[in-house]
Design a protein around this motif. Structure first.
Motif, PDB file in Angstrom:
ATOM      1  N   LYS A 101       0.872  -1.172   0.000  1.00 47.61           N
ATOM      2  CA  LYS A 101       0.000   0.000   0.000  1.00 47.61           C
ATOM      3  C   LYS A 101       0.909   1.221   0.000  1.00 47.61           C
ATOM      4  O   LYS A 101       1.664   1.420   0.947  1.00 47.61           O
ATOM      5  N   VAL A 102       0.834   1.992  -1.079  1.00 45.19           N
ATOM      6  CA  VAL A 102       1.785   3.080  -1.288  1.00 45.19           C
ATOM      7  C   VAL A 102       1.045   4.378  -1.606  1.00 45.19           C
ATOM      8  O   VAL A 102       0.140   4.399  -2.444  1.00 45.19           O
ATOM      9  N   ARG A 103       1.465   5.461  -0.942  1.00 45.24           N
ATOM     10  CA  ARG A 103       1.003   6.816  -1.258  1.00 45.24           C
ATOM     11  C   ARG A 103       2.132   7.512  -2.000  1.00 45.24           C
ATOM     12  O   ARG A 103       3.286   7.423  -1.605  1.00 45.24           O
ATOM     13  N   MET A 104       1.770   8.226  -3.063  1.00 47.79           N
ATOM     14  CA  MET A 104       2.766   8.976  -3.822  1.00 47.79           C
ATOM     15  C   MET A 104       2.295  10.398  -4.029  1.00 47.79           C
ATOM     16  O   MET A 104       1.107  10.640  -4.220  1.00 47.79           O
ATOM     17  N   ASN A 105       3.223  11.320  -3.993  1.00 48.64           N
ATOM     18  CA  ASN A 105       2.971  12.698  -4.400  1.00 48.64           C
ATOM     19  C   ASN A 105       3.933  12.973  -5.543  1.00 48.64           C
ATOM     20  O   ASN A 105       5.140  12.827  -5.394  1.00 48.64           O
ATOM     21  N   VAL A 106       3.372  13.339  -6.684  1.00 51.47           N
ATOM     22  CA  VAL A 106       4.142  13.516  -7.907  1.00 51.47           C
ATOM     23  C   VAL A 106       4.177  14.994  -8.265  1.00 51.47           C
ATOM     24  O   VAL A 106       3.134  15.643  -8.332  1.00 51.47           O
ATOM     25  N   GLN A 107       5.383  15.517  -8.504  1.00 50.68           N
ATOM     26  CA  GLN A 107       5.531  16.916  -8.878  1.00 50.68           C
ATOM     27  C   GLN A 107       6.226  17.018 -10.225  1.00 50.68           C
ATOM     28  O   GLN A 107       6.956  16.120 -10.628  1.00 50.68           O
ATOM     29  N   GLY A 108       5.980  18.121 -10.897  1.00 48.11           N
ATOM     30  CA  GLY A 108       6.549  18.364 -12.224  1.00 48.11           C
ATOM     31  C   GLY A 108       5.449  18.850 -13.150  1.00 48.11           C
ATOM     32  O   GLY A 108       4.496  19.499 -12.716  1.00 48.11           O
ATOM     33  N   ARG A 109       5.544  18.511 -14.431  1.00 50.01           N
ATOM     34  CA  ARG A 109       4.472  18.836 -15.372  1.00 50.01           C
ATOM     35  C   ARG A 109       3.498  17.662 -15.363  1.00 50.01           C
ATOM     36  O   ARG A 109       3.607  16.729 -16.174  1.00 50.01           O
ATOM     37  N   GLY A 166       3.855  14.728 -20.068  1.00 54.79           N
ATOM     38  CA  GLY A 166       4.197  15.018 -18.679  1.00 54.79           C
ATOM     39  C   GLY A 166       5.682  14.867 -18.403  1.00 54.79           C
ATOM     40  O   GLY A 166       6.434  14.312 -19.211  1.00 54.79           O
ATOM     41  N   ARG A 167       6.091  15.394 -17.254  1.00 54.62           N
ATOM     42  CA  ARG A 167       7.478  15.231 -16.820  1.00 54.62           C
ATOM     43  C   ARG A 167       7.487  15.248 -15.299  1.00 54.62           C
ATOM     44  O   ARG A 167       7.012  16.193 -14.675  1.00 54.62           O
ATOM     45  N   VAL A 168       8.014  14.186 -14.713  1.00 49.68           N
ATOM     46  CA  VAL A 168       8.094  14.087 -13.256  1.00 49.68           C
ATOM     47  C   VAL A 168       9.458  14.612 -12.814  1.00 49.68           C
ATOM     48  O   VAL A 168      10.497  14.142 -13.274  1.00 49.68           O
ATOM     49  N   THR A 169       9.426  15.607 -11.917  1.00 47.62           N
ATOM     50  CA  THR A 169      10.679  16.162 -11.397  1.00 47.62           C
ATOM     51  C   THR A 169      10.938  15.705  -9.962  1.00 47.62           C
ATOM     52  O   THR A 169      12.070  15.762  -9.499  1.00 47.62           O
ATOM     53  N   TYR A 170       9.879  15.281  -9.264  1.00 44.76           N
ATOM     54  CA  TYR A 170      10.022  14.823  -7.876  1.00 44.76           C
ATOM     55  C   TYR A 170       8.911  13.833  -7.578  1.00 44.76           C
ATOM     56  O   TYR A 170       7.754  14.054  -7.956  1.00 44.76           O
ATOM     57  N   LEU A 171       9.260  12.734  -6.916  1.00 45.61           N
ATOM     58  CA  LEU A 171       8.289  11.711  -6.531  1.00 45.61           C
ATOM     59  C   LEU A 171       8.545  11.307  -5.093  1.00 45.61           C
ATOM     60  O   LEU A 171       9.618  10.807  -4.766  1.00 45.61           O
ATOM     61  N   ASP A 172       7.566  11.584  -4.223  1.00 46.46           N
ATOM     62  CA  ASP A 172       7.636  11.172  -2.822  1.00 46.46           C
ATOM     63  C   ASP A 172       6.820   9.894  -2.683  1.00 46.46           C
ATOM     64  O   ASP A 172       5.655   9.856  -3.072  1.00 46.46           O
ATOM     65  N   ILE A 173       7.436   8.854  -2.146  1.00 44.54           N
ATOM     66  CA  ILE A 173       6.781   7.551  -1.997  1.00 44.54           C
ATOM     67  C   ILE A 173       6.773   7.167  -0.528  1.00 44.54           C
ATOM     68  O   ILE A 173       7.823   7.194   0.122  1.00 44.54           O
TER      69      ILE A 173
END
Length: 91
Positions: free
Chosen positions: A3-11, A68-75
């Motif tokens: 069970k994973v929560r992610m916050n994705v930043q970027g475009r 899209g483009r992911v610049t930061y991913l918090d897992i």
């Protein structure tokens, strides 16, 4: 099951990111939700087996949307997350 929560930043807003995330989740058998946040990021709650989750996280890092483009991913692992029946796009 992971069970994973992610916050994705970027475009990640306005480029089809949530809908492409749902397509990838459905393909891999991941259950959960994806939603836009007011700060421009995208939040994902995901539940799936180890192998599928590893593939899902990799596809999110690479951006499931071609525009899209992911610049930061918090897992973060979250064993207390509620389980979902399917994968839904919220808001």
């Amino acid at each position: 099951m992971r069970k994973v929560r992610m916050n994705v930043q970027g475009r990640v807003q306005g480029v089809g990111f949530r809908y492409m995330t749902k397509m990838v989740a459905d393909e891999l058998g991941i259950k959960g939700t994806v939603r836009n946040e007011e700060d421009g990021s995208v939040s994902i709650e995901s539940v799936g087996d180890d192998e599928a989750m590893t593939q899902f996280i990799k596809k999110i890092k690479d951006s499931p949307s071609p525009a899209g483009r992911v610049t930061y991913l918090d897992i973060q692992e979250d064993s207390m997350m509620e389980e979902h029946m399917n994968f839904k796009v919220i808001n």
